[in-house]
Design a protein around this motif. Structure first.
Motif, PDB file in Angstrom:
ATOM      1  N   ALA A 255       8.439   5.469  -9.508  1.00 26.53           N
ATOM      2  CA  ALA A 255       9.829   4.960  -8.848  1.00 26.53           C
ATOM      3  C   ALA A 255       9.228   4.144  -7.782  1.00 26.53           C
ATOM      4  N   GLN A 256       8.300   4.920  -6.983  1.00 26.77           N
ATOM      5  CA  GLN A 256       7.838   4.038  -5.461  1.00 26.77           C
ATOM      6  C   GLN A 256       7.140   3.135  -5.978  1.00 26.77           C
ATOM      7  N   VAL A 257       6.130   2.955  -6.950  1.00 26.96           N
ATOM      8  CA  VAL A 257       5.189   1.864  -7.228  1.00 26.96           C
ATOM      9  C   VAL A 257       6.206   0.722  -7.809  1.00 26.96           C
ATOM     10  N   GLU A 258       7.169   1.088  -8.551  1.00 27.20           N
ATOM     11  CA  GLU A 258       8.026  -0.112  -9.216  1.00 27.20           C
ATOM     12  C   GLU A 258       8.679  -0.725  -8.045  1.00 27.20           C
ATOM     13  N   SER A 259       9.456   0.146  -7.226  1.00 29.50           N
ATOM     14  CA  SER A 259      10.171  -0.268  -6.051  1.00 29.50           C
ATOM     15  C   SER A 259       9.348  -1.245  -5.056  1.00 29.50           C
ATOM     16  N   SER A 260       7.994  -0.774  -4.894  1.00 27.70           N
ATOM     17  CA  SER A 260       7.115  -1.642  -4.011  1.00 27.70           C
ATOM     18  C   SER A 260       6.640  -2.918  -4.535  1.00 27.70           C
ATOM     19  N   LEU A 261       6.472  -2.810  -5.936  1.00 30.52           N
ATOM     20  CA  LEU A 261       6.135  -3.978  -6.580  1.00 30.52           C
ATOM     21  C   LEU A 261       7.363  -5.141  -6.712  1.00 30.52           C
ATOM     22  N   LYS A 262       8.504  -4.562  -7.157  1.00 29.61           N
ATOM     23  CA  LYS A 262       9.680  -5.440  -6.774  1.00 29.61           C
ATOM     24  C   LYS A 262       9.811  -6.075  -5.662  1.00 29.61           C
ATOM     25  N   GLN A 263       9.842  -5.341  -4.480  1.00 26.54           N
ATOM     26  CA  GLN A 263      10.028  -5.814  -3.026  1.00 26.54           C
ATOM     27  C   GLN A 263       8.856  -6.883  -2.969  1.00 26.54           C
ATOM     28  N   ALA A 264       7.703  -6.755  -3.228  1.00 25.53           N
ATOM     29  CA  ALA A 264       6.520  -7.894  -3.034  1.00 25.53           C
ATOM     30  C   ALA A 264       6.768  -9.088  -3.933  1.00 25.53           C
ATOM     31  N   GLN A 265       7.213  -8.830  -5.076  1.00 25.17           N
ATOM     32  CA  GLN A 265       7.586 -10.028  -6.144  1.00 25.17           C
ATOM     33  C   GLN A 265       8.713 -10.814  -5.521  1.00 25.17           C
ATOM     34  N   ARG A 266       9.981 -10.212  -4.825  1.00 33.09           N
ATOM     35  CA  ARG A 266      10.901 -10.945  -4.049  1.00 33.09           C
ATOM     36  C   ARG A 266      10.193 -11.793  -3.070  1.00 33.09           C
TER      37      ARG A 266
ATOM     38  N   VAL B 166       0.966  -1.157  -0.255  1.00 38.61           N
ATOM     39  CA  VAL B 166      -0.053   0.087   0.193  1.00 38.61           C
ATOM     40  C   VAL B 166       0.876   1.291  -0.091  1.00 38.61           C
ATOM     41  N   LEU B 167       0.616   2.233  -1.022  1.00 40.92           N
ATOM     42  CA  LEU B 167       1.259   3.372  -1.197  1.00 40.92           C
ATOM     43  C   LEU B 167       0.150   4.299  -0.642  1.00 40.92           C
ATOM     44  N   PHE B 168       0.753   5.234   0.244  1.00 41.15           N
ATOM     45  CA  PHE B 168      -0.204   6.266   0.895  1.00 41.15           C
ATOM     46  C   PHE B 168       0.171   7.578   0.047  1.00 41.15           C
ATOM     47  N   LEU B 169      -0.927   8.371  -0.326  1.00 38.23           N
ATOM     48  CA  LEU B 169      -0.582   9.532  -0.869  1.00 38.23           C
ATOM     49  C   LEU B 169      -1.434  10.682   0.047  1.00 38.23           C
TER      50      LEU B 169
ATOM     51  N   ASN C 249       3.074   3.200  10.430  1.00 37.83           N
ATOM     52  CA  ASN C 249       2.584   2.406  11.599  1.00 37.83           C
ATOM     53  C   ASN C 249       1.229   1.641  11.431  1.00 37.83           C
ATOM     54  N   THR C 250       0.227   2.321  10.579  1.00 42.71           N
ATOM     55  CA  THR C 250      -1.028   1.854  10.283  1.00 42.71           C
ATOM     56  C   THR C 250      -0.991   0.749   9.340  1.00 42.71           C
ATOM     57  N   GLY C 251       0.203   0.571   8.642  1.00 40.75           N
ATOM     58  CA  GLY C 251       0.324  -0.504   7.878  1.00 40.75           C
ATOM     59  C   GLY C 251       0.768  -0.317   6.249  1.00 40.75           C
ATOM     60  N   ALA C 252       0.779   1.003   5.990  1.00 41.38           N
ATOM     61  CA  ALA C 252       1.181   1.344   4.706  1.00 41.38           C
ATOM     62  C   ALA C 252       2.692   1.136   4.488  1.00 41.38           C
ATOM     63  N   ASP C 253       3.208   0.842   3.178  1.00 45.81           N
ATOM     64  CA  ASP C 253       4.544   0.292   2.961  1.00 45.81           C
ATOM     65  C   ASP C 253       5.289   1.849   2.477  1.00 45.81           C
ATOM     66  N   VAL C 254       4.810   2.576   1.748  1.00 53.56           N
ATOM     67  CA  VAL C 254       5.284   3.834   1.380  1.00 53.56           C
ATOM     68  C   VAL C 254       4.369   5.124   1.829  1.00 53.56           C
ATOM     69  N   TYR C 255       4.848   6.164   2.045  1.00 48.36           N
ATOM     70  CA  TYR C 255       4.210   7.368   2.298  1.00 48.36           C
ATOM     71  C   TYR C 255       4.471   8.628   1.464  1.00 48.36           C
ATOM     72  N   LEU C 256       4.002   9.010   0.514  1.00 51.97           N
ATOM     73  CA  LEU C 256       4.181   9.999  -0.436  1.00 51.97           C
ATOM     74  C   LEU C 256       3.598  11.167  -0.240  1.00 51.97           C
ATOM     75  N   VAL C 257       4.127  12.473   0.056  1.00 48.10           N
ATOM     76  CA  VAL C 257       3.563  13.601   0.295  1.00 48.10           C
ATOM     77  C   VAL C 257       3.083  14.430  -1.034  1.00 48.10           C
TER      78      VAL C 257
END
Length: 220
Positions: free
Chosen positions: A122-133, A87-90, A104-112
């Motif tokens: 870039a954040q989307v791709e990074s999160s997807l790669k981490q999930a794939q690993r 989950v990526l928070f905006l 702390n709520t459970g998001a993986d990334v917090y983008l302002v």
């Protein structure tokens, strides 16, 4: 969405925001980058979509009517079928306390907001790669806790009674803050227990810890 057929490699994203202009801009940009994007106006609509669609990643605003982003992530993390989804928070809230609460709520990334589209991608791709690993490590399945590769830890690992309680809550997808509330201790205490268990088991993160707990029937 684009009319052209989506191949098997196309990643599906769920974009949740009550700002129609932002939805339009972000959806167009992500689809231009080759993603398949489904949209929802708030957390409640998103949960309805998640009942019959399982995206590879959720991009979510925090302040929304009907159901805000915090509650949406909480519900996602409590559902074992979809709890693995990054989950990526905006959010327009950029204070450190806001970022900490979001993570702390459970998001993986917090983008302002406002953010550059390139940074979002870039954040989307990074999160997807981490999930794939993590999926690869669990034997090619998002349900790797029940099937696929077994997670190995040192044979002499023993947990204290409190650590066992903590890991059970981790396996249920609860954030440290929620675990602290349930056990009536500080969040720092929970973080210390999680850190100790990671050291004992030599696992790398909470996800592996949760899968190990489920595989060894530590979780209820």
């Amino acid at each position: 969405m684009k009319d052209n057929p989506v191949d098997n490699e196309t990643k599906k994203l769920l974009l949740v925001d009550d700002d129609p202009n932002l939805i339009l801009l972000v959806q167009d940009y992500l689809e231009f980058q080759g993603y398949q994007v489904t949209t929802a106006d708030n957390g409640r609509d998103a949960l309805e979509i998640l009942e019959h669609e399982v995206p590879d990643l959720i991009i979510c605003d925090i302040m929304m009517p009907e159901m805000d982003g915090y509650e949406l992530v909480k519900q996602v993390r409590q559902d074992s079928r979809i709890s693995w989804i990054p989950v990526l928070f905006l959010s327009a809230k950029g204070q450190t306390t806001d970022r900490v609460k979001g993570l702390n709520t459970g998001a993986d990334v917090y983008l302002v907001k406002p953010f550059e589209p390139e940074e979002l991608v870039a954040q989307v791709e990074s999160s997807l790669k981490q999930a794939q690993r993590l999926i690869d490590k669990s034997g090619g399945s998002v349900d790797g806790a029940q099937q696929g590769e077994k997670i190995h830890v040192p044979a002499d690992v023993t947990l204290t009674r409190t650590e066992t309680k903590v890991v059970q809550f981790v396996a249920q997808g609860l954030a440290n803050r929620e675990i602290a509330e349930k056990l009536n201790v500080s969040q720092r205490t929970v973080e210390s227990h999680v850190s100790n268990m990671l050291n004992k088991t030599r696992l790398h993160n909470r996800t592996e810890l949760a899968r190990w707990a489920i595989q060894n029937r530590l979780a209820h």
